[in-house]
Design a protein around this motif. Structure first.
Motif, mmCIF file in Angstrom:
data_model
loop_
_atom_site.group_PDB
_atom_site.id
_atom_site.type_symbol
_atom_site.label_atom_id
_atom_site.label_comp_id
_atom_site.label_asym_id
_atom_site.label_seq_id
_atom_site.Cartn_x
_atom_site.Cartn_y
_atom_site.Cartn_z
ATOM 1 N N PHE A 175 10.243 24.837 15.881
ATOM 2 C CA PHE A 175 9.399 24.375 14.781
ATOM 3 C C PHE A 175 8.652 23.080 15.121
ATOM 4 C CE2 PHE A 175 13.512 22.341 14.126
ATOM 5 C CZ PHE A 175 13.166 21.029 13.792
ATOM 6 N N ASP A 176 9.225 22.259 15.990
ATOM 7 C CA ASP A 176 8.569 20.998 16.326
ATOM 8 C C ASP A 176 7.335 21.195 17.195
ATOM 9 O OD1 ASP A 176 10.227 21.883 18.384
ATOM 10 O OD2 ASP A 176 10.544 19.874 19.181
ATOM 11 N N ARG A 177 7.149 22.398 17.751
ATOM 12 C CA ARG A 177 5.947 22.684 18.533
ATOM 13 C C ARG A 177 4.904 23.430 17.709
ATOM 14 N NH1 ARG A 177 8.963 25.277 23.514
ATOM 15 N NH2 ARG A 177 10.818 23.983 23.247
ATOM 16 N N GLY A 178 5.156 23.559 16.411
ATOM 17 C CA GLY A 178 4.221 24.227 15.528
ATOM 18 C C GLY A 178 3.361 23.236 14.780
ATOM 19 N N PHE A 179 3.566 23.124 13.469
ATOM 20 C CA PHE A 179 2.692 22.280 12.662
ATOM 21 C C PHE A 179 2.763 20.795 13.009
ATOM 22 C CE2 PHE A 179 0.855 20.291 8.933
ATOM 23 C CZ PHE A 179 -0.264 21.088 8.747
ATOM 24 N N ILE A 432 22.731 20.780 14.658
ATOM 25 C CA ILE A 432 23.257 20.061 15.821
ATOM 26 C C ILE A 432 22.142 19.593 16.758
ATOM 27 C CG2 ILE A 432 24.659 20.301 17.913
ATOM 28 C CD1 ILE A 432 26.624 21.981 16.306
ATOM 29 N N PRO A 433 21.187 20.462 17.135
ATOM 30 C CA PRO A 433 20.086 19.956 17.980
ATOM 31 C C PRO A 433 19.265 18.864 17.300
ATOM 32 C CG PRO A 433 20.183 22.345 18.092
ATOM 33 C CD PRO A 433 21.127 21.925 16.998
ATOM 34 N N GLU A 434 19.116 18.944 15.968
ATOM 35 C CA GLU A 434 18.367 17.899 15.269
ATOM 36 C C GLU A 434 19.099 16.561 15.369
ATOM 37 O OE1 GLU A 434 15.260 16.173 13.143
ATOM 38 O OE2 GLU A 434 15.435 18.082 14.200
ATOM 39 N N TYR A 435 20.437 16.610 15.299
ATOM 40 C CA TYR A 435 21.229 15.383 15.475
ATOM 41 C C TYR A 435 21.001 14.796 16.868
ATOM 42 C CZ TYR A 435 25.323 12.668 16.874
ATOM 43 O OH TYR A 435 26.145 11.703 17.390
ATOM 44 N N PHE A 436 21.011 15.654 17.889
ATOM 45 C CA PHE A 436 20.798 15.175 19.256
ATOM 46 C C PHE A 436 19.404 14.591 19.425
ATOM 47 C CE2 PHE A 436 24.756 17.048 20.197
ATOM 48 C CZ PHE A 436 25.131 16.682 21.473
ATOM 49 N N ARG A 437 18.393 15.224 18.800
ATOM 50 C CA ARG A 437 17.024 14.714 18.916
ATOM 51 C C ARG A 437 16.876 13.366 18.208
ATOM 52 N NH1 ARG A 437 15.436 20.395 18.812
ATOM 53 N NH2 ARG A 437 15.651 20.428 16.551
ATOM 54 N N HIS A 444 17.339 6.002 22.553
ATOM 55 C CA HIS A 444 16.683 6.205 23.851
ATOM 56 C C HIS A 444 17.625 6.803 24.888
ATOM 57 C CE1 HIS A 444 13.206 4.127 22.272
ATOM 58 N NE2 HIS A 444 13.953 3.082 21.970
ATOM 59 N N HIS A 445 18.676 7.408 24.424
ATOM 60 C CA HIS A 445 19.553 8.224 25.277
ATOM 61 C C HIS A 445 20.320 9.168 24.355
ATOM 62 C CE1 HIS A 445 23.124 5.967 23.975
ATOM 63 N NE2 HIS A 445 22.435 4.848 24.207
ATOM 64 N N GLY A 446 20.847 10.245 24.933
ATOM 65 C CA GLY A 446 21.550 11.236 24.129
ATOM 66 C C GLY A 446 22.908 10.751 23.666
ATOM 67 N N PRO A 447 23.536 11.510 22.733
ATOM 68 C CA PRO A 447 24.878 11.140 22.263
ATOM 69 C C PRO A 447 25.899 11.057 23.386
ATOM 70 C CG PRO A 447 23.896 12.769 20.801
ATOM 71 C CD PRO A 447 22.988 12.649 21.984
ATOM 72 N N ALA A 448 25.754 11.917 24.407
ATOM 73 C CA ALA A 448 26.612 11.821 25.588
ATOM 74 C C ALA A 448 26.024 10.754 26.504
ATOM 75 C CB ALA A 448 26.688 13.167 26.297
ATOM 76 N N HIS A 449 26.740 9.624 26.622
ATOM 77 C CA HIS A 449 26.198 8.486 27.383
ATOM 78 C C HIS A 449 27.337 7.826 28.146
ATOM 79 C CE1 HIS A 449 23.280 5.515 28.490
ATOM 80 N NE2 HIS A 449 23.950 4.518 27.941
ATOM 81 N N SER A 465 19.542 22.617 22.356
ATOM 82 C CA SER A 465 18.889 23.919 22.265
ATOM 83 C C SER A 465 19.439 24.706 21.084
ATOM 84 C CB SER A 465 19.101 24.709 23.564
ATOM 85 O OG SER A 465 18.775 26.074 23.388
ATOM 86 N N SER A 466 18.592 25.027 20.127
ATOM 87 C CA SER A 466 19.021 25.770 18.936
ATOM 88 C C SER A 466 19.573 27.154 19.268
ATOM 89 C CB SER A 466 17.865 25.886 17.947
ATOM 90 O OG SER A 466 17.541 24.642 17.385
ATOM 91 N N PRO A 467 18.886 27.989 20.091
ATOM 92 C CA PRO A 467 19.451 29.308 20.414
ATOM 93 C C PRO A 467 20.787 29.222 21.137
ATOM 94 C CG PRO A 467 17.131 29.216 20.998
ATOM 95 C CD PRO A 467 17.553 27.816 20.688
#
Length: 524
Positions: A175-179, A432-437, A444-449, A465-467
């Motif tokens: 969805f983030d690559r759409g509207f 979950i992917p939205e939380y990571f984003r 400026h870094h992911g939750p795994a750091h 990755s949602s899928p």
């Protein structure tokens, strides 16, 4: 309880989608096929331009470097598309650049040993060679799982219920690559969306010599109209005093692709130099290959439905993943700057045009190779503003997502078990992917750091990755939660005849390899 007779059901389940004028093994006339193939080529340019535009500048590359990477990505994408349609799944799927590799690639770009190189061009070359080495190693994941038939064994645990969230989020997860992208230039994004919908849906009955020209070529016609409109308002000075970001997204003369592109340039292996190999980089990139595998699995099943074919048997799905892994190996050798996956937008276009012909996709692969060699001509089409593509994605990604939802017809959605699995998988696949984003955007870094960079890349890539999240959750729940007593509720009885290559006569019709090559890839 016996299944009701088909005449007692208002809309009986169909294992092949109806209403397609051309399915996987039927072909339109050569003229129409060439025009449709060119349309698929135009659509593939969006991702081919978007990924290098984002990455090359971070790597220290110039406009010339960006154009060469775009050319290489299209050239190798054309080769991989031909390999997939001839020897892989044989589904009408375009193979293009993958966003699944972005997280480990950015990790390589920010490696301290590379960031210390003072000369920007030398830093670009060193970074590209490091990415090449990691991509080459990561290709082994799909090559081994595919050609060894291990992924085929895993796919036997898939059911229609378990694949609903996966395929749905192959579309919804983008969805983030759409509207959001189309809205960066609403004056061309919104008109493009409206015109494409009007041509493809409201005027689809308009025919010229029995050809539904507006439905069949809605993308090509609407892109031409809006691109010309965007050029006129650019030439008219509408953006002269607008912010730089607006000009970058809206102007048709800011891409700097045509002036930087050579007239003729043939990409070749190791064109950036010999790849370099680092264990940490390679482990991180393997996570990208794994995510690409999960996303492509859902995409292949969606493509089979939108090509009016049967669900791909386990052997065919595994064979396709193996050849996709070989394609990622080619990405690493040529230096495309990323790995490969199935182009979701091109799958959506199969549904929009109602043409699932394999030949059309093979022709589009020819255009990808041809225009990547003729740099100036390819750069002309590649200079189409990204918001135009994003407006089309709003429709095409939605079509692919609806294919996943259509699998619910094979399941019992009056079952609380099925409702629980579907709802939880879909929600977590988005949440979950939205939380990571969001975490990455703020910190400026992911939750795994941790101090282990490869581990950070693995976790941050997989759970962004949602899928992938949907597949992990749905397949686990579907095969552990009351699974023994719910085979029919899960829809397994609809798919069991397609599990083996010879389980249904249509499988051989759609998926048999040419030139009697099945003797080298024996079906299960």
């Amino acid at each position: 309880m016996e299944d009701p007779k088909p005449e007692e059901i208002s809309h009986p389940p169909m294992d092949q989608l109806q209403g397609f004028e051309y399915c996987i093994d039927s072909n339109p006339s050569w003229g129409e096929a060439i025009a449709l193939g060119f349309q698929h080529y135009i659509l593939s340019l969006g991702t081919a331009v978007m990924i290098p535009t984002f990455l090359v500048s971070l790597m220290g590359g110039s406009s010339d470097d960006k154009v060469r990477v775009i050319q290489t990505l299209l050239f190798v994408g054309g080769i991989n598309t031909l390999l997939q349609t001839l020897f892989g799944t044989r589904l009408p799927t375009v193979i293009g650049g993958s966003h699944a590799f972005i997280v480990p690639i950015i990790s390589i770009i920010h490696d301290s040993s590379l960031m210390q190189i003072p000369d920007q061009h030398l830093r670009f070359l060193a970074t590209m060679r490091a990415i090449q080495g990691a991509v080459i190693v990561s290709s082994s994941v799909q090559i081994i799982l595919g050609f060894s038939q291990l992924w085929g064994i895993v796919s036997r645990f898939f059911s229609p219920l378990g694949m609903v969230p996966v395929i749905s989020l192959v579309g919804f997860g983008l969805f983030d690559r759409g509207f959001p992208l189309a809205g960066r230039c609403v004056e061309i994004g919104i008109p493009m969306f409206i015109l494409f919908v009007v041509f493809s849906q409201y005027l689809k009955s308009f025919r010229t010599k029995d050809l539904p020209i507006l439905e069949r070529f809605a993308l090509l016609l609407s892109v031409m109209v809006i691109w010309a409109y965007a050029h006129m308002i650019t030439a008219g000075g509408a953006y002269k005093h607008r912010p730089d970001l607006t000009q970058i997204h809206c102007r048709t003369d800011r891409a700097n692709l045509i002036s930087s592109a050579p007239w003729i340039k043939i990409p070749y292996p190791l064109q950036w130099g010999a790849p370099t190999f680092d264990a940490g980089h390679s482990f991180g990139m393997m996570a990208g290959a794994l995510v690409s595998l999960f996303e492509s699995t859902g995409a292949y099943i969606a493509a089979s439905r939108l090509a009016s074919a049967t669900p791909p048997p386990a052997h065919v799905l595994s064979r396709g993943i193996g050849w996709q892994g070989f394609g990622i190996l080619l990405d690493g050798l040529f230096g495309t700057g990323t790995g490969s996956t199935v182009s979701v937008e091109n799958i959506g276009l199969l549904g929009s045009t109602r043409v699932g012909s394999r030949r059309v996709i093979q022709i589009s692969a020819g255009f990808m190779i041809f225009f990547s060699i003729l740099g100036k001509f390819g750069a002309l089409f590649a200079s189409i503003p990204i918001p135009i593509f994003a407006a089309i994605y709003c429709v095409l990604f939605g079509i692919v997502a609806s294919v996943g939802l259509s699998l619910l017809q094979f399941t019992n959605m009056n079952s609380m078990r099925n409702m629980f699995i579907t709802g939880v998988s879909l929600f977590l696949g988005l949440s979950i992917p939205e939380y990571f984003r969001e975490y990455t955007a703020l910190a400026h870094h992911g939750p795994a750091h941790t101090n282990a960079g490869w581990f950070n890349d693995l976790i941050n890539t997989v759970f962004s990755s949602s899928p992938t999240v949907a597949l992990i959750v749905s397949i686990f729940l579907d095969n552990t939660l009351d699974y023994k007593d719910s085979a029919r509720d899960r829809g397994m009885h609809w798919w069991v005849k397609f599990r083996t290559f010879r389980g249904d006569g249509r499988n051989e019709e759609f998926y048999t390899l040419p030139f009697n090559l099945n003797r080298f890839f024996p079906p299960s």
